[in-house]
Design an enzyme around this catalytic site. Structure first.
Site, PDB file in Angstrom:
ATOM      1  N   LYS A 125       0.805  -1.213   0.000  1.00 20.32           N
ATOM      2  CA  LYS A 125       0.000   0.000   0.000  1.00 20.32           C
ATOM      3  C   LYS A 125       0.845   1.274   0.000  1.00 20.32           C
ATOM      4  CE  LYS A 125      -1.069  -0.476   4.969  1.00 20.32           C
ATOM      5  NZ  LYS A 125      -0.462  -1.820   5.116  1.00 20.32           N
ATOM      6  N   ASN A 148      -1.158   6.986   6.451  1.00 21.53           N
ATOM      7  CA  ASN A 148      -0.285   6.032   7.138  1.00 21.53           C
ATOM      8  C   ASN A 148       1.129   6.083   6.616  1.00 21.53           C
ATOM      9  OD1 ASN A 148      -0.152   3.858   9.127  1.00 21.53           O
ATOM     10  ND2 ASN A 148       0.211   2.487   7.397  1.00 21.53           N
ATOM     11  N   HIS A 193      -0.830  -8.781  12.127  1.00 25.65           N
ATOM     12  CA  HIS A 193      -1.499  -8.122  13.265  1.00 25.65           C
ATOM     13  C   HIS A 193      -2.451  -9.059  14.022  1.00 25.65           C
ATOM     14  CE1 HIS A 193       0.161  -4.484  11.648  1.00 25.65           C
ATOM     15  NE2 HIS A 193      -0.596  -4.517  10.571  1.00 25.65           N
TER      16      HIS A 193
END
Length: 448
Positions: A125, A148, A193
């Site tokens: 990304k 981000n 995560h």
């Protein structure tokens, strides 16, 4: 998650608690202070000496080193850092009292006036976000890039932009409910995560939130996890077949294509790796959704060399390419760099460092498919020696480059993609990549 009002989202809000400082937290405080409302702003950070504390305005009341539940329960709005899980007991206590909890991206959504593109996914990304911004700028658009990656989204609002391009993590999306997007791209889903989520379904659902208010969804034809969105949203897909944004072959040449129409030859790209071909397709799809003439981006697309330390082409001397992929600190990252790699000559692959107990045998099958010479260095370099007959042991990157330079020929690629951490010889992967780049440029001429 956000205040339930039909008018301004700020209606009835006076007491705001910001949870978490750092770059993002400071951007939130600064944004709140600039709003034309009579807000009382307080800051909580459970760290004893959080970054950014000295940069706070003296008028901001702070609670440092622990939670301050009374503040949270008395708040009209909580703005939390994406690094803080919504399952944190103190946040859950506030939610139970119907205190709205949002993140910086939701505040951005309340304020932004220009069109927005956004990108999420487990991998790639940052490259897609940066590339989309570079291509938009090359087409003459005043673009702001962040989220981000790089600049916090709220700080971007200080610029006069015609288009915003945001990288959004699943953590940011958890607290975002009203971000209107011209187009949103969901690149892929892979395990990550798991300390934060109950499982892959939970993780994937967080990323699906990017489509809540998107006009167009850009999804991966080869990763069904990126689909499953509201069928009422227009969908554009990307992949390595001929459909929509994809790949076609003409006269034995591979092209990036839109609906079967050739756009640009894959061999004209400076980016290295099959995953980066996919990244280019996504960027083109997003810009097409935003009405940007794609032909105005091709020159920049051809010259784009990638983000630092991520399959970054750092030099090309006489057809010999030098690629810095120092961020490949695990096997999966190196596999991504090698997958579908097109070679006109020999790949000189530098691997090694601190292996962290990884099983490197997964690399063996793809190495057998490549014209490769394997150069093993660092603390755990020995663990790579059995992966390929060409493997040679060195102590340092410097030794490798000094030893191979005289043997390089046109079409060869020298790639640092170590599959290991850097701590045996470098402070971090950035320092390792910088060292590789400096050494490479001693032997070559930098890219013009």
């Amino acid at each position: 998650m956000m205040p339930n009002t039909q008018e301004s989202p700020w209606q009835g809000i006076q007491q705001v608690v910001v949870v978490g400082l750092g770059v993002t937290g400071l951007s939130v405080v600064k944004h709140l202070q600039a709003l034309p409302y009579n807000l009382t702003i307080k800051v909580i950070d459970t760290r004893p000496n959080p970054p950014g504390l000295d940069d706070l305005d003296g008028t901001i009341e702070t609670h440092i080193g622990s939670w301050q539940l009374d503040w949270l329960l008395a708040a009209d709005l909580i703005v939390t850092n994406p690094g803080i899980a919504l399952t944190t007991p103190q946040i859950q206590a506030a939610l139970a009292k119907n205190v709205p909890v949002v993140g910086d991206i939701e505040l951005f959504a309340w304020a932004v006036k220009a069109p927005v593109l956004a990108i999420t996914g487990s991998n790639g990304k940052s490259t897609v976000t940066d590339l989309t911004g570079v291509l938009a700028k090359s087409a003459g658009i005043n673009v702001g890039v962040g989220g981000n990656i790089g600049v916090p989204a709220l700080d971007l609002l200080q610029q006069e932009c015609d288009l915003y391009v945001l990288e959004l993590s699943s953590f940011q999306l958890e607290t975002t409910s009203s971000l209107n997007l011209v187009a949103a791209a969901y690149l892929n889903l892979s395990e990550d995560h798991m300390d934060r989520y109950q499982g892959m379904l939970d993780y994937g659902q967080a990323k699906q939130r990017i489509f809540m208010h998107a006009q167009t969804a850009v999804v991966n034809r080869e990763d069904k996890a990126t689909n499953g969105i509201n069928p009422e949203i227009e969908t554009v897909s990307f992949g390595f077949d001929e459909a929509e944004f994809g790949i076609i072959y003409q006269n034995n040449k591979e092209y990036l294509a839109k609906n079967g129409e050739a756009l640009l030859g894959v061999d004209e790209l400076s980016l290295v790796g099959r995953h980066n071909v996919s990244n280019c397709l996504v960027a083109l799809a997003l810009l097409d959704c935003a009405g940007v003439p794609l032909e105005n981006t091709y020159l920049a697309l051809k010259s784009y060399t990638g983000l630092t330390h991520r399959c970054q082409l750092v030099a090309d001397n006489g057809g010999i390419k030098w690629v810095n992929d120092s961020k490949a600190t695990n096997v999966a990252s190196t596999l991504a760099a090698l997958s579908g790699l097109k070679l006109d000559g020999c790949l000189h692959l530098l691997v090694g460092g601190v292996g962290k107990g990884a099983d490197f045998s997964e690399l063996a099958p793809i190495l057998t498919e490549l014209n490769v010479k394997l150069h093993c260095f660092g603390q755990d370099g020995d663990q790579f020696m059995a992966l390929h007959p060409s493997a040679k042991r060195w102590d340092t990157i410097d030794q490798v480059l000094t030893g191979i330079f005289s043997t390089l020929q046109i079409g060869d690629v020298v790639m640092l993609s170590p599959a290991c951490a850097s701590f045996d010889q470098y402070q971090n992967f950035m320092a390792r990549g910088d060292a590789f780049t400096r050494l490479a440029l001693q032997y070559t001429n930098p890219i013009p």
